[in-house]
Design a protein around this motif. Structure first.
Motif, PDB file in Angstrom:
ATOM      1  N   GLY A  61      -9.401  13.022  14.507  1.00 51.65           N
ATOM      2  CA  GLY A  61      -9.359  11.549  13.789  1.00 51.65           C
ATOM      3  C   GLY A  61     -10.183  12.083  12.313  1.00 51.65           C
ATOM      4  O   GLY A  61      -9.803  11.188  11.504  1.00 51.65           O
ATOM      5  N   THR A  62     -10.648  12.342  11.985  1.00 47.44           N
ATOM      6  CA  THR A  62     -11.332  12.666  10.858  1.00 47.44           C
ATOM      7  C   THR A  62      -9.759  13.338   9.451  1.00 47.44           C
ATOM      8  O   THR A  62     -10.273  12.262   9.145  1.00 47.44           O
ATOM      9  N   ILE A  63      -9.399  14.152  10.257  1.00 47.01           N
ATOM     10  CA  ILE A  63      -8.490  15.359   9.454  1.00 47.01           C
ATOM     11  C   ILE A  63      -7.171  13.762   9.290  1.00 47.01           C
ATOM     12  O   ILE A  63      -6.373  13.806   8.483  1.00 47.01           O
ATOM     13  N   VAL A  64      -6.841  12.864  10.059  1.00 46.93           N
ATOM     14  CA  VAL A  64      -5.750  12.446  10.581  1.00 46.93           C
ATOM     15  C   VAL A  64      -6.247  10.714   9.643  1.00 46.93           C
ATOM     16  O   VAL A  64      -5.135  10.737   8.327  1.00 46.93           O
ATOM     17  N   GLY A  65      -6.753  11.163   9.418  1.00 48.93           N
ATOM     18  CA  GLY A  65      -7.611   9.961   8.700  1.00 48.93           C
ATOM     19  C   GLY A  65      -7.739  10.456   7.027  1.00 48.93           C
ATOM     20  O   GLY A  65      -7.461   9.877   5.711  1.00 48.93           O
ATOM     21  N   LEU A  66      -8.382  11.040   7.008  1.00 42.58           N
ATOM     22  CA  LEU A  66      -8.033  12.180   5.151  1.00 42.58           C
ATOM     23  C   LEU A  66      -6.952  12.417   5.041  1.00 42.58           C
ATOM     24  O   LEU A  66      -6.472  12.445   3.744  1.00 42.58           O
ATOM     25  N   LEU A  67      -5.614  12.818   6.171  1.00 43.56           N
ATOM     26  CA  LEU A  67      -4.773  12.638   4.955  1.00 43.56           C
ATOM     27  C   LEU A  67      -3.938  11.446   4.761  1.00 43.56           C
ATOM     28  O   LEU A  67      -3.144  11.543   3.832  1.00 43.56           O
ATOM     29  N   SER A  68      -4.591  10.222   5.381  1.00 48.14           N
ATOM     30  CA  SER A  68      -3.594   9.675   4.931  1.00 48.14           C
ATOM     31  C   SER A  68      -4.700   8.784   4.014  1.00 48.14           C
ATOM     32  O   SER A  68      -3.965   8.057   2.860  1.00 48.14           O
ATOM     33  N   VAL A  69      -5.661   9.533   3.698  1.00 41.49           N
ATOM     34  CA  VAL A  69      -6.055   8.730   1.902  1.00 41.49           C
ATOM     35  C   VAL A  69      -5.576   9.574   1.247  1.00 41.49           C
ATOM     36  O   VAL A  69      -5.156   8.830  -0.231  1.00 41.49           O
ATOM     37  N   PHE A  70      -5.772  11.201   1.466  1.00 45.51           N
ATOM     38  CA  PHE A  70      -4.598  11.838   0.528  1.00 45.51           C
ATOM     39  C   PHE A  70      -3.142  11.643  -0.196  1.00 45.51           C
ATOM     40  O   PHE A  70      -2.920  11.284  -1.065  1.00 45.51           O
ATOM     41  N   ALA A  71      -2.518  10.922   1.204  1.00 47.18           N
ATOM     42  CA  ALA A  71      -1.164  10.385   1.095  1.00 47.18           C
ATOM     43  C   ALA A  71      -1.500   9.259  -0.102  1.00 47.18           C
ATOM     44  O   ALA A  71      -0.457   8.918  -0.848  1.00 47.18           O
ATOM     45  N   GLY A  72      -2.721   8.205   0.224  1.00 45.17           N
ATOM     46  CA  GLY A  72      -2.549   7.034  -0.385  1.00 45.17           C
ATOM     47  C   GLY A  72      -2.833   7.242  -2.072  1.00 45.17           C
ATOM     48  O   GLY A  72      -2.356   6.786  -3.291  1.00 45.17           O
ATOM     49  N   MET A  73      -3.854   8.853  -2.121  1.00 46.09           N
ATOM     50  CA  MET A  73      -3.618   9.341  -3.663  1.00 46.09           C
ATOM     51  C   MET A  73      -2.774   9.387  -4.355  1.00 46.09           C
ATOM     52  O   MET A  73      -3.057   8.695  -5.652  1.00 46.09           O
ATOM     53  N   GLY A  86     -10.864   4.194   3.513  1.00 45.26           N
ATOM     54  CA  GLY A  86     -10.086   5.541   4.248  1.00 45.26           C
ATOM     55  C   GLY A  86     -10.896   6.639   4.440  1.00 45.26           C
ATOM     56  O   GLY A  86     -11.074   7.065   5.465  1.00 45.26           O
ATOM     57  N   ILE A  87     -11.420   6.884   4.041  1.00 39.31           N
ATOM     58  CA  ILE A  87     -12.844   7.803   3.978  1.00 39.31           C
ATOM     59  C   ILE A  87     -13.577   7.507   4.805  1.00 39.31           C
ATOM     60  O   ILE A  87     -14.150   8.236   5.865  1.00 39.31           O
TER      61      ILE A  87
END
Length: 128
Positions: A61-73, A86-87
């Motif tokens: 879940g942490t990896i999936v969440g961070l990937l979505s944060v980086f995609a947003g960035m 998001g983090i």
């Protein structure tokens, strides 16, 4: 915090694993209290895997969440508030996985210890 729980599939996976694990532990503990130790232990290996899956699902879940944060960035549309939210959501899954797994590990250790003592006592009584 509560919305993070309901909106995240990984949180539901962790909670389902925790519910199943705690149900098995309670069942074994009750059987041991009643003296029915012969019926215990059949689900112990499965429960070990179930407990070990909780922090791993939290990490997922942490990896999936961070990937979505980086995609947003990368798209350039996220502000600081969106990034920190998001983090926070990403780290919540790790916290949930560990919070559910650590007490389950301790309870399983206790139940396993009681089961082993019951087996040893039974063997000692048979030899005497």
């Amino acid at each position: 915090m509560i919305s993070m729980l309901f909106d995240n599939l990984v949180c539901w996976l962790i909670l389902a694993a925790a519910l199943g694990s705690y149900q098995l532990l309670l069942q074994e503990w009750l059987l041991l209290r009643q003296g029915n130790w012969q019926q215990c232990g059949q689900w112990q290996q499965f429960n070990t895997v179930l407990i070990a899956s909780m922090p791993l699902c939290g990490l997922l879940g942490t990896i999936v969440g961070l990937l979505s944060v980086f995609a947003g960035m990368a798209s350039g549309g996220s502000g600081a508030a969106d990034l920190s939210a998001g983090i926070g959501e990403a780290l919540f899954t790790t916290q949930l996985g560990l919070t559910c797994a650590i007490p389950a590990w301790l309870l399983q250790s206790s139940v396993s210890s009681k089961l082993n003592r019951a087996r040893i006592n039974h063997l000692c009584l048979q030899e005497a």
